[in-house]
Design a protein around this motif. Sequence first.
Motif, PDB file in Angstrom:
ATOM      1  N   LYS A 446       0.850  -1.191   0.000  1.00  0.00           N
ATOM      2  CA  LYS A 446       0.000   0.000   0.000  1.00  0.00           C
ATOM      3  C   LYS A 446       0.884   1.238   0.000  1.00  0.00           C
ATOM      4  N   ARG A 450      -5.139   4.997  -0.695  1.00  0.00           N
ATOM      5  CA  ARG A 450      -5.922   4.593  -1.857  1.00  0.00           C
ATOM      6  C   ARG A 450      -5.069   4.128  -3.033  1.00  0.00           C
ATOM      7  N   THR A 452      -2.324   1.202  -4.368  1.00  0.00           N
ATOM      8  CA  THR A 452      -1.694  -0.078  -4.047  1.00  0.00           C
ATOM      9  C   THR A 452      -0.940  -0.623  -5.252  1.00  0.00           C
ATOM     10  N   ARG A 454       0.649  -4.225  -6.666  1.00  0.00           N
ATOM     11  CA  ARG A 454       0.571  -5.658  -6.401  1.00  0.00           C
ATOM     12  C   ARG A 454       1.465  -6.407  -7.380  1.00  0.00           C
ATOM     13  N   THR A 477      -3.184   0.124  -8.557  1.00  0.00           N
ATOM     14  CA  THR A 477      -4.591   0.539  -8.437  1.00  0.00           C
ATOM     15  C   THR A 477      -4.673   1.852  -7.680  1.00  0.00           C
ATOM     16  N   ALA A 479      -7.641   3.601  -5.964  1.00  0.00           N
ATOM     17  CA  ALA A 479      -9.042   3.464  -5.579  1.00  0.00           C
ATOM     18  C   ALA A 479      -9.713   4.834  -5.551  1.00  0.00           C
ATOM     19  N   PRO A 480     -10.978   4.930  -5.861  1.00  0.00           N
ATOM     20  CA  PRO A 480     -11.838   3.816  -6.259  1.00  0.00           C
ATOM     21  C   PRO A 480     -12.012   3.678  -7.776  1.00  0.00           C
ATOM     22  N   TRP A 482      -9.287   3.673 -10.773  1.00  0.00           N
ATOM     23  CA  TRP A 482      -8.368   3.292 -11.849  1.00  0.00           C
ATOM     24  C   TRP A 482      -7.550   2.053 -11.540  1.00  0.00           C
ATOM     25  N   PHE A 483      -7.221   1.316 -12.595  1.00  0.00           N
ATOM     26  CA  PHE A 483      -6.179   0.300 -12.434  1.00  0.00           C
ATOM     27  C   PHE A 483      -5.395   0.134 -13.730  1.00  0.00           C
TER      28      PHE A 483
END
Lengths: 550, 162
Positions: A446, A450, A452, A454, A477, A479-480, A482-483
């Motif tokens: 993290k 908001r 992260t 991975r 990512t 949040a809430p 875009w990725f």
Amino acid sequence: MATIKNLLGLGFVILFSCSISKAQNNEGQVHGNVQIDAQVYKTDSIIGAEVPPSRMGFNSYANLNYTKGNFTAGLRYEGYMNAMLGYDEEYNDVGIPIRYISYRSDELEITVGSFYDQFGNGLIFRSYEDKSLGYDNAMDGIKIKFNPYKGVYLKGFTGKQRKYFDLGPGIIRGIDGEFLINDIFESMSALKSQVILGGSFVSKYQKDENPVYNLPENVGAFSSRFTFINGGFNLNGEYAYKYPDPHPDVIDQYNYNTKFGDVILVNATYSRKGLGVFLSVKRVDNMSYRSDRNATLNNLNINFIPSITKNHTYALAAMYPYVTQPNGELGLQGEVIYNFKKETFLGGKYGTNLTVNFSQVNSLKTTPTANYEKYESEYLAIGDELYYRDLNVKVHKKINNKWKVDLNYLNLKFNNNILKLILDESGSSTFGMLDANILVADVSYKIKSRQTLRLELQGLFTEQDKGDWASGLLEYTLAPKWFLAFSDQYNYGNENDKVHYFNIAAGYKKKANRIQIGYGRQREGVVCIGGVCRNVPASSGFNISITSSF
Amino acid sequence: MKKLLFVTLAFMLTNIIWAQDIPSVQIKDLNNKNILSKDLFKGENMVILSFWATWCKPCIKELDAYNENIEEWAEETGVELIAISVDNTRSMSRVAPFVNGRGWENIQFYLDPNEDFKRAMNVVNIPHTLLLDREGNILWQHNSYTEGDEYELYDVIKEQTK
């Protein structure tokens, strides 16, 4: 048939029209969803990806449901222009295959038109859909559910099954009863132990047009089930029996056999805070049951025999998926989930979660016979042939507020001679028993509350099939909304073709709307959910996916 | 015929008043007992309804995050958290051991093995989370999960309780 469809359609129009005029005064609700999956294909000779004549695959779906008091009506549009690669070409059409009207009160539910349902575990009847598999055996007919007395639940239906944009030729009828014993007898309502009993009967009718054999036109099946609960302990089981149903979709020497079919499934679980234990046993014999005895693939299945193995979702772990062999198998699965508490040696500051799972499936012990039954099987004997074995261990650990780690190890044995997942051009299996070790590390960090990052690293190590694979995925990512993700699967152990399957994907979502675009290569593979699989050919190109619920 | 149907639908869409009660579908509790979905909304408070499955990785992350926060949210706003598993009979029996083994104590769990409730709520893919008021009106809904999404849900809950 056309007249009935028109009548039903007319019914909808009337119902909707009436509802509209009322909806403006009273309350009524419309909800639905839309889903679009499309891909523009590109030739890619390295992975053998070809471009279909239409150059583009485009699957689109929209559901619309209207509820007003006790009434619900709905329909589904489906359009495949053309169907994406891996979906059956028979889907290439546009239409409204699903439409229904339903009345529901607390005791009674009546549905006419399309419906889905299942009896018990689905061993003799399950009607369901899974768009990612292109699977839909929706019923078209009438269904009644009745709850005449506390703890008594009755169901009955008759109908035909969906096959692409058409209906299969057979008729299916079924009744089911479920009895919550502790609710029915007041003297038992305070007992700690609870018992639920159930039973069902299903029958199919299909005209016999076979020039050689005199086949049964009506084939019945029944099942009975129980659940026993005491505190954290739960034992449930179901036995189903199918009367002789000669059909061609059995291994060659047993086709058109007149032997009965049966299946037994028993699950036992125990759980309390921080511990879960699960044990399951299943035996299946000659249980393929379709509303058209000549149907193949995933078409017109009346029943559903769940796989007794764990459903893996990491890309390399899901490369060799097991699928139920309805013609005969004997399997077991066990799992233990344990949560090491916080502030202990293995638990650390936030606790550690450990899962150990094992499953094995073997053949039945069968002996050919000289009569029309063609074979017999020993009930309690384990066949010599191993179909599948899976031992997997998973550790989930939150290290601190920033870092979370999931580690997975799998050892798989996969008998391709029987499961026939990977075939050469002539349709024969390219290898026998596959033995693979798979490692997966899934780490998330993290950055801010908001944001992260991975990272997923996977390795599959095997001497068989295409040899070793490595795979990596990096996902960011915000949040809430875009990725963004990059991934690569590299078949470095393949001596003929060391191929990279590189992909990039980005997505945006707002509330229940989501759009995702991607570009890259997809390897040839199999998508499986439950006991059903779909082969997906290698492809390359640009893809887009949109979903929205309202 | 088809045209007529579409015209009616189009007309309906432009005229409807967007208010509702919750669809009533049969689901099961973790003891396999039948329950009507509308009975989930008998309480006084808002309900978070989250569709998930034991094989869905982002769903598990999402429920982990909610499980950590829900006690605090419930204290502040009275909101309840209900998770609907769409595991079919292949993995339905794993749900109770899974949630207990995971240590998720603050969530109410139900089973929807043939996806009837999922379909009735027009969920396309899981995870899918909805916030509903006590009459079952949808106040907010959200598809898929990325870490940090729980803050958005919390903001919406706070706003609704103002």
